[in-house]
Each structure stands twice: as C-alpha cells, then as structure tokens.
Design a protein around this motif. Sequence first.
Motif, short mmCIF file in Angstrom:
data_model
loop_
_atom_site.label_atom_id
_atom_site.label_comp_id
_atom_site.label_asym_id
_atom_site.label_seq_id
_atom_site.Cartn_x
_atom_site.Cartn_y
_atom_site.Cartn_z
N GLY A 147 -61.97 -6.01 -3.81
CA GLY A 147 -62.82 -5.48 -2.76
C GLY A 147 -62.14 -4.41 -1.94
O GLY A 147 -62.69 -3.32 -1.71
N LEU A 148 -60.92 -4.69 -1.48
CA LEU A 148 -60.17 -3.72 -0.69
C LEU A 148 -59.85 -2.48 -1.52
O LEU A 148 -59.91 -1.35 -1.02
CB LEU A 148 -58.88 -4.35 -0.16
N PHE A 149 -59.52 -2.70 -2.76
CA PHE A 149 -59.18 -1.57 -3.64
C PHE A 149 -60.37 -0.63 -3.79
O PHE A 149 -60.25 0.58 -3.64
CB PHE A 149 -58.73 -2.08 -5.00
N ILE A 150 -61.55 -1.18 -4.11
CA ILE A 150 -62.74 -0.36 -4.29
C ILE A 150 -63.14 0.30 -2.96
O ILE A 150 -63.55 1.47 -2.94
CB ILE A 150 -63.91 -1.18 -4.86
N ASP A 151 -63.04 -0.43 -1.86
CA ASP A 151 -63.31 0.15 -0.55
C ASP A 151 -62.46 1.39 -0.33
O ASP A 151 -62.94 2.44 0.10
CB ASP A 151 -62.99 -0.85 0.57
N SER A 152 -61.17 1.27 -0.63
CA SER A 152 -60.22 2.36 -0.41
C SER A 152 -60.52 3.53 -1.32
O SER A 152 -60.51 4.69 -0.89
CB SER A 152 -58.78 1.86 -0.65
N ALA A 153 -60.81 3.25 -2.59
CA ALA A 153 -61.10 4.32 -3.54
C ALA A 153 -62.38 5.06 -3.16
O ALA A 153 -62.42 6.30 -3.14
CB ALA A 153 -61.24 3.73 -4.95
N ALA A 154 -63.42 4.31 -2.85
CA ALA A 154 -64.71 4.93 -2.50
C ALA A 154 -64.62 5.74 -1.22
O ALA A 154 -65.28 6.78 -1.10
CB ALA A 154 -65.78 3.83 -2.36
N ALA A 155 -63.80 5.29 -0.28
CA ALA A 155 -63.67 5.99 1.00
C ALA A 155 -63.07 7.39 0.84
O ALA A 155 -63.26 8.25 1.71
CB ALA A 155 -62.80 5.17 1.96
N VAL A 157 -63.75 9.51 -1.66
CA VAL A 157 -64.63 10.41 -2.40
C VAL A 157 -65.41 11.28 -1.42
O VAL A 157 -66.14 10.77 -0.57
CB VAL A 157 -65.61 9.63 -3.30
N ARG A 158 -65.27 12.57 -1.55
CA ARG A 158 -65.99 13.50 -0.69
C ARG A 158 -67.50 13.41 -0.94
O ARG A 158 -67.92 13.05 -2.04
CB ARG A 158 -65.53 14.94 -0.94
N PRO A 159 -68.33 13.75 0.05
CA PRO A 159 -69.78 13.79 -0.19
C PRO A 159 -70.09 14.68 -1.39
O PRO A 159 -69.56 15.78 -1.50
CB PRO A 159 -70.32 14.40 1.11
N GLY A 160 -70.90 14.17 -2.31
CA GLY A 160 -71.21 14.92 -3.52
C GLY A 160 -70.23 14.70 -4.64
O GLY A 160 -70.42 15.20 -5.75
N GLY A 161 -69.16 13.95 -4.36
CA GLY A 161 -68.14 13.70 -5.38
C GLY A 161 -68.44 12.48 -6.21
O GLY A 161 -69.51 11.87 -6.12
N LEU A 162 -67.47 12.09 -7.06
CA LEU A 162 -67.67 10.98 -7.99
C LEU A 162 -66.49 10.01 -7.99
O LEU A 162 -65.34 10.41 -7.81
CB LEU A 162 -67.87 11.50 -9.42
N LEU A 163 -66.82 8.75 -8.23
CA LEU A 163 -65.82 7.69 -8.43
C LEU A 163 -66.01 7.15 -9.84
O LEU A 163 -67.11 6.78 -10.23
CB LEU A 163 -66.02 6.56 -7.42
N PHE A 164 -64.92 7.13 -10.61
CA PHE A 164 -64.95 6.56 -11.97
C PHE A 164 -64.11 5.28 -11.99
O PHE A 164 -62.99 5.26 -11.46
CB PHE A 164 -64.34 7.54 -12.99
N VAL A 165 -64.65 4.25 -12.61
CA VAL A 165 -63.90 3.01 -12.77
C VAL A 165 -64.02 2.56 -14.22
O VAL A 165 -65.12 2.51 -14.78
CB VAL A 165 -64.44 1.89 -11.85
N ALA A 166 -62.88 2.26 -14.84
CA ALA A 166 -62.86 1.68 -16.19
C ALA A 166 -62.13 0.35 -16.11
O ALA A 166 -61.06 0.27 -15.50
CB ALA A 166 -62.16 2.62 -17.17
N THR A 167 -62.72 -0.67 -16.70
CA THR A 167 -62.07 -1.98 -16.63
C THR A 167 -62.56 -2.87 -17.76
O THR A 167 -63.18 -2.40 -18.71
CB THR A 167 -62.30 -2.63 -15.25
N LEU A 168 -62.26 -4.16 -17.65
CA LEU A 168 -62.62 -5.13 -18.70
C LEU A 168 -63.57 -6.19 -18.15
O LEU A 168 -63.35 -6.72 -17.06
CB LEU A 168 -61.36 -5.81 -19.23
N ASN A 169 -64.62 -6.47 -18.90
CA ASN A 169 -65.59 -7.48 -18.54
C ASN A 169 -65.00 -8.88 -18.77
O ASN A 169 -64.20 -9.09 -19.67
CB ASN A 169 -66.85 -7.30 -19.39
N ARG A 170 -65.41 -9.83 -17.93
CA ARG A 170 -64.92 -11.20 -18.06
C ARG A 170 -65.92 -12.02 -18.89
O ARG A 170 -66.82 -12.67 -18.35
CB ARG A 170 -64.71 -11.83 -16.68
N THR A 171 -65.74 -11.97 -20.19
CA THR A 171 -66.63 -12.69 -21.12
C THR A 171 -65.78 -13.43 -22.15
O THR A 171 -64.57 -13.17 -22.28
CB THR A 171 -67.55 -11.70 -21.87
N VAL A 172 -66.41 -14.32 -22.87
CA VAL A 172 -65.72 -15.00 -23.96
C VAL A 172 -65.26 -13.98 -25.00
O VAL A 172 -64.17 -14.08 -25.56
CB VAL A 172 -66.65 -16.06 -24.61
N LYS A 173 -66.09 -12.99 -25.23
CA LYS A 173 -65.78 -11.94 -26.20
C LYS A 173 -64.55 -11.14 -25.77
O LYS A 173 -63.69 -10.82 -26.61
CB LYS A 173 -66.99 -11.01 -26.35
#
Length: 249
Positions: A147-155, A157-173
Amino acid sequence: MDRQPTGGTIDESEVARFSRLAGQWWDPRGPMAALHKFNPVRLAYIRDHTAARFDRDPKRLDSLSGLRILDIGCGGGILCEPLARLGAAVVGADPAPSNIAVARQHAAQSGLSIDYRNTSAEALAQAGEAFDVVLAMEVVEHVADVGLFIDSAAAMVRPGGLLFVATLNRTVKSFALAIVGAEYILRWLPRGTHQWDKFVTPNELEIAIAQGGARVIAETGVIYNLLADRWQLSADMDVNYMVVAEPAA
C-alpha cells in the motif's frame, strides 16, 4: 490492503538477496537470464503505451525524448538503459547500494547518462519528485508494504502521466509455474527469489492503485512461449501480468 503506518517499503531480506546477485545483473546466462528474456516485451509495452499517451511515434528511435521516467527497483539497470536509448531522462532507484554501483558502472561503459540513486520510493515521493512515467516492474512482490509503495509511486506521477506495474498473481498456477517450475525444476531463477504469499492479485493491485489516487486503464497477462523461446502478451493473467494506471481526475 492494510494502510497502517509501517517502517517503510524496503524488505531488508529482499535487498540482501538481490545484493548478493549484483555482480551478475548483466550476464544474460546468469541468475537474471529470465529477466533479460522478459525485458523486450515489457519495454515494448511501456514504449507503446507511453508513445500513445504523449502522442509519439513508437517506431522512432527517440520516441521517449523529453520524458522523465522513474524506474523503481531498477537493479543493475537492465530496463533503464534501453529507455535512455529511446531518449528518456531516466532516474533509476534501488535500495541496494551494490545494485546501484553495478548500474552506474555499466551505464558509464555504455556511454549513457542515467541518474541512479540508492533510495526508496517513499523517500523520492517525500522529496517531491515528479515524473511523466513511473515504473514498478517486478518489484511489488518484494516490498514490505504494498500500500505504501503504490501510494508513493502514484504520488510521483505528473497529471497526464502514467504508472506501470508488473508483478505476479497469487494463484495455484503461479505457485506451480513461477516458483516450483522456474526456481526448482527449470532453474531459471535462484531458489528463494519469490515468496508466493507476497504475490499480489490484480484486484488487490487495482484497489491499492485506487487508494493511491490513480486508476487502472489497461492490463495484460504475459506468458512464456516455449516453442518461440520468448515472452509475449496474453489475456492470461494467472501468473505474470502488467497494468497501466493514470492519476485519477
């Protein structure tokens, strides 16, 4: 997501793990081989969405010229360098001093000017840093407080800019493929690289992004094509996935 105050986003055990691998970041056949193979697909995804957002031609070699981009958890700079070659002003941040040392040395050898910093996402956000694009690629599953990490990253991003996140889903697969398969059977990654309970579902990530003042505007899965020996975009988000978000209006 728990939003209670914590000691920060840095998980010292994760920093220590990646610090031990610092000298092998740029070995395409070493412990980071899987990341080297993954790099082309994530780079193209970032380039294409960023070019569309800022009205650029993604085929131009300078398609990211004039844009300020932050790569959080940059490691040895595997993603920072191609972004810099596309013309972006890149800041690479990583909590491991050894990673930053390797990144700086490799950039110098490559003749690239990249602003590498041994710091955290929250420290940069607290300093009032702002970027056209903020990247959190393959790092969310390694932080102490999502939560804190995403808060910090999103904060940042300039207006009109973009945030990219790549990660791993928590599934059996994802447990079967990303941990048992990739770490124990195929040996693509050193054992212990990932902890399944720290994987983040797309729904959890979207909630964290919304609580950080942004909204998801695109998402994709990424799968490994065994026959073609390469990673590719897919509708399958069960294991690896990427999202794009923008600051909420």
